[in-house]
Write a protein that holds these residues in place. Structure first.
Motif, mmCIF file in Angstrom:
data_model
loop_
_atom_site.group_PDB
_atom_site.id
_atom_site.type_symbol
_atom_site.label_atom_id
_atom_site.label_comp_id
_atom_site.label_asym_id
_atom_site.label_seq_id
_atom_site.Cartn_x
_atom_site.Cartn_y
_atom_site.Cartn_z
ATOM 1 N N LEU A 47 1.026 -1.386 0.484
ATOM 2 C CA LEU A 47 0.084 0.382 -0.123
ATOM 3 C C LEU A 47 0.971 1.056 -0.352
ATOM 4 O O LEU A 47 1.396 1.426 1.046
ATOM 5 N N LYS A 48 0.427 2.349 -1.329
ATOM 6 C CA LYS A 48 1.872 3.140 -1.314
ATOM 7 C C LYS A 48 0.676 4.536 -0.581
ATOM 8 O O LYS A 48 -0.714 4.736 -1.238
ATOM 9 N N ILE A 49 1.297 5.462 0.119
ATOM 10 C CA ILE A 49 0.709 6.204 0.901
ATOM 11 C C ILE A 49 1.437 7.322 0.755
ATOM 12 O O ILE A 49 2.132 7.830 1.032
ATOM 13 N N ASN A 50 0.967 8.570 -0.105
ATOM 14 C CA ASN A 50 1.193 9.821 -0.344
ATOM 15 C C ASN A 50 1.017 10.820 0.441
ATOM 16 O O ASN A 50 -0.167 11.332 0.886
ATOM 17 N N MET A 51 2.580 11.713 1.589
ATOM 18 C CA MET A 51 1.942 11.924 2.597
ATOM 19 C C MET A 51 2.033 13.431 2.362
ATOM 20 O O MET A 51 1.769 14.311 2.957
ATOM 21 N N ILE A 101 7.259 10.392 2.189
ATOM 22 C CA ILE A 101 6.721 10.731 3.017
ATOM 23 C C ILE A 101 7.864 12.578 3.204
ATOM 24 O O ILE A 101 9.304 12.215 2.603
ATOM 25 N N ALA A 102 7.687 13.669 2.617
ATOM 26 C CA ALA A 102 8.433 14.132 3.107
ATOM 27 C C ALA A 102 8.170 15.605 4.041
ATOM 28 O O ALA A 102 8.970 15.611 4.676
ATOM 29 N N TYR A 103 7.239 16.261 3.090
ATOM 30 C CA TYR A 103 6.102 16.891 4.050
ATOM 31 C C TYR A 103 4.860 17.126 4.348
ATOM 32 O O TYR A 103 4.663 17.919 3.517
ATOM 33 N N PRO A 104 4.206 16.165 5.218
ATOM 34 C CA PRO A 104 3.051 16.549 5.121
ATOM 35 C C PRO A 104 2.703 17.770 5.864
ATOM 36 O O PRO A 104 3.403 18.597 6.413
ATOM 37 N N GLY A 132 11.603 9.312 1.466
ATOM 38 C CA GLY A 132 11.429 10.977 1.356
ATOM 39 C C GLY A 132 13.074 11.603 0.463
ATOM 40 O O GLY A 132 14.476 10.989 1.124
ATOM 41 N N GLU A 133 12.795 12.277 -0.327
ATOM 42 C CA GLU A 133 13.617 13.366 -0.777
ATOM 43 C C GLU A 133 14.443 13.938 0.468
ATOM 44 O O GLU A 133 15.615 14.005 -0.226
ATOM 45 N N LEU A 134 13.340 14.728 0.808
ATOM 46 C CA LEU A 134 13.610 15.276 1.945
ATOM 47 C C LEU A 134 13.207 14.870 3.071
ATOM 48 O O LEU A 134 11.774 14.025 2.852
ATOM 49 N N MET A 135 13.195 15.903 4.265
ATOM 50 C CA MET A 135 12.771 15.397 5.511
ATOM 51 C C MET A 135 11.981 16.155 6.688
ATOM 52 O O MET A 135 13.724 16.592 7.298
ATOM 53 N N SER A 136 10.919 17.087 6.608
ATOM 54 C CA SER A 136 10.189 17.801 7.354
ATOM 55 C C SER A 136 10.097 17.257 8.904
ATOM 56 O O SER A 136 10.294 15.643 9.038
ATOM 57 N N TYR A 141 8.258 12.408 13.083
ATOM 58 C CA TYR A 141 7.028 12.048 13.361
ATOM 59 C C TYR A 141 6.936 11.340 13.354
ATOM 60 O O TYR A 141 5.840 10.094 13.872
ATOM 61 N N ILE A 142 6.284 11.463 11.351
ATOM 62 C CA ILE A 142 5.508 9.810 11.428
ATOM 63 C C ILE A 142 6.289 8.552 10.991
ATOM 64 O O ILE A 142 6.172 7.668 11.479
ATOM 65 N N SER A 143 7.463 8.771 10.563
ATOM 66 C CA SER A 143 7.427 7.534 10.153
ATOM 67 C C SER A 143 8.573 6.903 11.206
ATOM 68 O O SER A 143 9.833 6.211 10.591
ATOM 69 N N SER A 144 9.414 7.570 12.188
ATOM 70 C CA SER A 144 10.101 7.828 13.277
ATOM 71 C C SER A 144 9.666 6.026 13.469
ATOM 72 O O SER A 144 10.421 5.236 14.314
ATOM 73 N N ILE A 145 8.168 5.737 13.089
ATOM 74 C CA ILE A 145 7.920 4.405 13.641
ATOM 75 C C ILE A 145 8.151 2.825 12.492
ATOM 76 O O ILE A 145 7.752 2.184 12.769
ATOM 77 N N ALA A 146 9.221 3.893 11.803
ATOM 78 C CA ALA A 146 9.086 1.981 10.577
ATOM 79 C C ALA A 146 10.104 1.987 10.819
ATOM 80 O O ALA A 146 10.938 2.052 11.010
ATOM 81 N N ASP A 147 9.663 0.779 9.874
ATOM 82 C CA ASP A 147 11.117 -0.604 9.620
ATOM 83 C C ASP A 147 12.487 0.228 9.358
ATOM 84 O O ASP A 147 13.163 -0.363 9.630
ATOM 85 N N GLU A 148 12.266 1.056 8.431
ATOM 86 C CA GLU A 148 13.710 1.311 7.734
ATOM 87 C C GLU A 148 13.124 2.687 7.026
ATOM 88 O O GLU A 148 11.781 3.286 6.624
ATOM 89 N N ILE A 149 14.110 4.066 7.392
ATOM 90 C CA ILE A 149 13.555 5.719 6.879
ATOM 91 C C ILE A 149 14.591 5.420 6.161
ATOM 92 O O ILE A 149 16.205 6.029 6.392
ATOM 93 N N PHE A 150 14.665 5.821 4.526
ATOM 94 C CA PHE A 150 14.903 6.054 3.956
ATOM 95 C C PHE A 150 14.742 7.567 3.445
ATOM 96 O O PHE A 150 14.132 8.258 3.371
ATOM 97 N N ILE A 151 16.213 8.278 3.399
ATOM 98 C CA ILE A 151 16.063 9.516 2.702
ATOM 99 C C ILE A 151 17.618 9.820 1.423
ATOM 100 O O ILE A 151 18.335 9.172 1.947
#
Length: 583
Positions: A47-51, A101-104, A132-136, A141-151
């Motif tokens: 499931l792809k979610i554009n945040m 996710i970069a700037y919800p 995310g290509e960048l991350m605010s 805050y949302i991504s911190s619970i992810a298994d992998e956080i990629f920038i």
């Protein structure tokens, strides 16, 4: 001959316009009467979610214009987003979630509700990967619970704390020759400060510092816990001047990896156990919302009605972007009269507005709760007029980061005499039958008697507000006034001082409503109903003026919109101190 071609051209243009409008009409009618196709979900899907969109409380159907152009929407509904994630949790064909996710664009409470929903999703054992290509900071805050956080290794990273900034217009009004005339009650009711000052008052700084630090403590403690860090270490990193690159974010454990999107997909393939030359099967959120619903809906004869109110509080009919008393009351009355609805939740996301409209809706809530349980669920904001709506409910549920309180009233008029007379050369003269027949006037100074008339109305409005709030909270009026005065609080602070009953999510409020309604097996119905495609088409045709407005004023559009709202306001306002931008 020239006239002939002119008429021919006009006929052709008219014909094409007619065909275009007829085409839109056919789309709209077919969208109303046609049964939507159920989307099939392939095995081993993600499931792809554009945040990277604006996140509202509730969204309409997909914009038909955007679909025709092959583009996605620029808005997500919080309700739809959480429903999709809950469905994906038990969908055997969905193996995980990919957050683009970069700037919800959302408030703190909204971000927290999404984050809690994703934490619940992970209990299924399925994965969450974020890229995310960048991350605010909201994205982290949302991504911190992810298994992998990629920038992306060429991207940027933000981790430097929260700030709140206010735009002050006193200098602007001085230059154009307009004098704001202010009436208020409460040391902290600083909604008028941007019009009469060039900086924040001591009281305003005190309350902003208090709630901003309260939000910050909750916000960063959640990130710290998810990333396995202490708050002491987190604050140390926040005060460093160097956390601006993805590599530094990896070094300090805030994200897991840097790389390009193809490298991120290689990681996903390994997780999905598919070959390097095989494509990943993504399903977009909008499509997944049309997939088979696996979450049990409950007994259709037992319902909890959730009435969503979002935006500025005004009188009359809603334009879709505000809480208009007539439209909102109509929805509440429907829920009260519906025998299938056993309990009602008022989802409030508003910083206030018209004091009169707020009071009218409060009265309707008082009548409704005599027949059914009425629970308030606070979103990002439920302050001033937003709190006015909530204070009469049986139970008030808020997020720890909700901005609430601001129990106060103010009034504001403008004296444009200097602008008209000295700047524009326009003068006014007239006659009147009685002493105050021309009151109030925008083209002359008000007398002390006239000012006293408005100030007494403001003070009477404040007494009404605080008396009703004290009654609704079963609180002594002296204690209530000690935490009123226009003071803004977080939901967590509100729980401590008695303005809030429970800290929780919308789902928590729904469970409380169901319990008070004595129902175990139930379904949730949201009101007002989201707009269908035909309504979206008509709205797009009608709203072209707003696009021109934003194009004309550019970066000043938000400030000019605020001024426009002030000019259209009722005489008395129950509104938050100012439009806060936490960044």
């Amino acid at each position: 001959m020239l006239q002939f071609f002119k008429y021919v051209l006009a006929t052709i243009v008219g014909l094409f316009t007619f065909i275009f409008l007829f085409f839109l009409l056919i789309i709209g009618i077919s969208s109303i009467f046609s049964k939507p196709d159920v989307v099939s979900v392939k095995e081993n899907s993600v499931l792809k979610i554009n945040m990277n969109q604006q996140i509202l409380e509730n969204s309409s159907e997909a914009d038909p214009f955007m679909e025709l152009l092959g583009e996605g929407s620029n808005q997500i509904g919080l309700v739809q987003l959480k429903e999709a994630i809950a469905n994906a949790k038990i969908d055997p064909n969905i193996k995980g979630v990919y957050l683009d996710i970069a700037y919800p664009v959302a408030g703190m409470a909204t971000l927290d509700e999404i984050r809690k929903t994703l934490i619940d999703f992970k209990e299924s054992g399925k994965f969450i990967y974020a890229y995310g290509e960048l991350m605010s900071e909201p994205a982290l805050y949302i991504s911190s619970i992810a298994d992998e956080i990629f920038i992306n290794e060429a991207g940027g990273f933000e981790f430097n704390g929260l700030s709140s900034e206010t735009t002050f217009l006193q200098g602007f009004f001085e230059k154009i020759g307009v004098k704001p005339v202010i009436f208020r009650v409460g040391e902290y009711k600083s909604a008028i400060e941007p019009f009469i000052r060039k900086d924040m008052s001591a009281a305003s700084k005190e309350q902003v510092s208090s709630y901003l630090n309260g939000i910050s403590n909750y916000f960063y403690s959640q990130i710290a816990e998810a990333r396995g860090m202490s708050m002491e270490k987190t604050n140390e990193i926040l005060n460093m001047p160097k956390i601006h690159t993805p590599e530094e974010a990896v070094e300090f454990g805030l994200i897991t990896k840097t790389g390009y999107f193809d490298q991120f997909e290689d990681l996903l393939r390994k997780k999905l156990d598919i070959k390097e030359d095989k494509s990943i099967t993504y399903i977009e959120l909008n499509k997944y919302l049309k997939a088979k619903k696996l979450v049990k809906e409950g007994d259709r004869n037992n319902r909890v009605a959730v009435i969503i109110g979002q935006g500025n509080i005004v009188s009359g009919k809603s334009d879709g972007s505000n809480i208009a008393s007539d439209s909102w009351i109509e929805e509440l009355r429907k829920a009260v009269k519906d025998d299938k609805v056993k309990a009602i939740v008022l989802r409030i996301n508003s910083g206030g507005g018209s004091a009169m409209a707020s009071d009218i809706m409060w009265r309707e809530i008082e009548l409704a709760k005599k027949k059914k349980p009425v629970i308030a669920s606070m979103g990002d904001y439920a302050a001033s007029g937003g709190y006015y709506m909530a204070m009469g409910c049986d139970t008030i549920v808020a997020n720890p980061t909700t901005i609430t309180g601001s129990i106060g009233i103010f009034g504001m008029l403008f004296n444009a005499q200097e602008l008209m007379n000295s700047k524009l050369g326009i003068n006014f003269d007239g006659v009147k039958t009685h002493d105050y027949a021309d009151f109030p006037s925008l083209t002359r100074d008000m007398s002390s008697v006239e000012k006293g008339m408005i100030q007494s109305n403001v003070e009477a409005g404040y007494e009404k507000f605080t008396t009703k709030a004290a009654a609704g909270r079963n609180m002594d009026i002296v204690k209530l006034k000690s935490i009123a005065g226009g003071r803004v609080w977080t939901g967590e602070q509100g729980k401590e001082n008695g303005l809030v009953d429970v800290l929780g999510t919308l789902e928590d409020a729904i469970k409380i409503a169901a319990k008070k309604g004595n129902i175990d097996d139930y379904r949730v119905a949201y009101y007002p109903k989201p707009k269908n495609q035909f309504e979206l088409i008509m709205e797009k045709l009608e709203n072209s003026s707003q696009v021109r407005f934003e194009e004309y004023f550019g970066s000043l559009a938000p400030e000019m919109k605020n001024i426009k709202q002030i000019m259209e306001m009722d005489k008395l306002q129950a509104k938050m101190p100012f439009d806060m931008r936490i960044q």
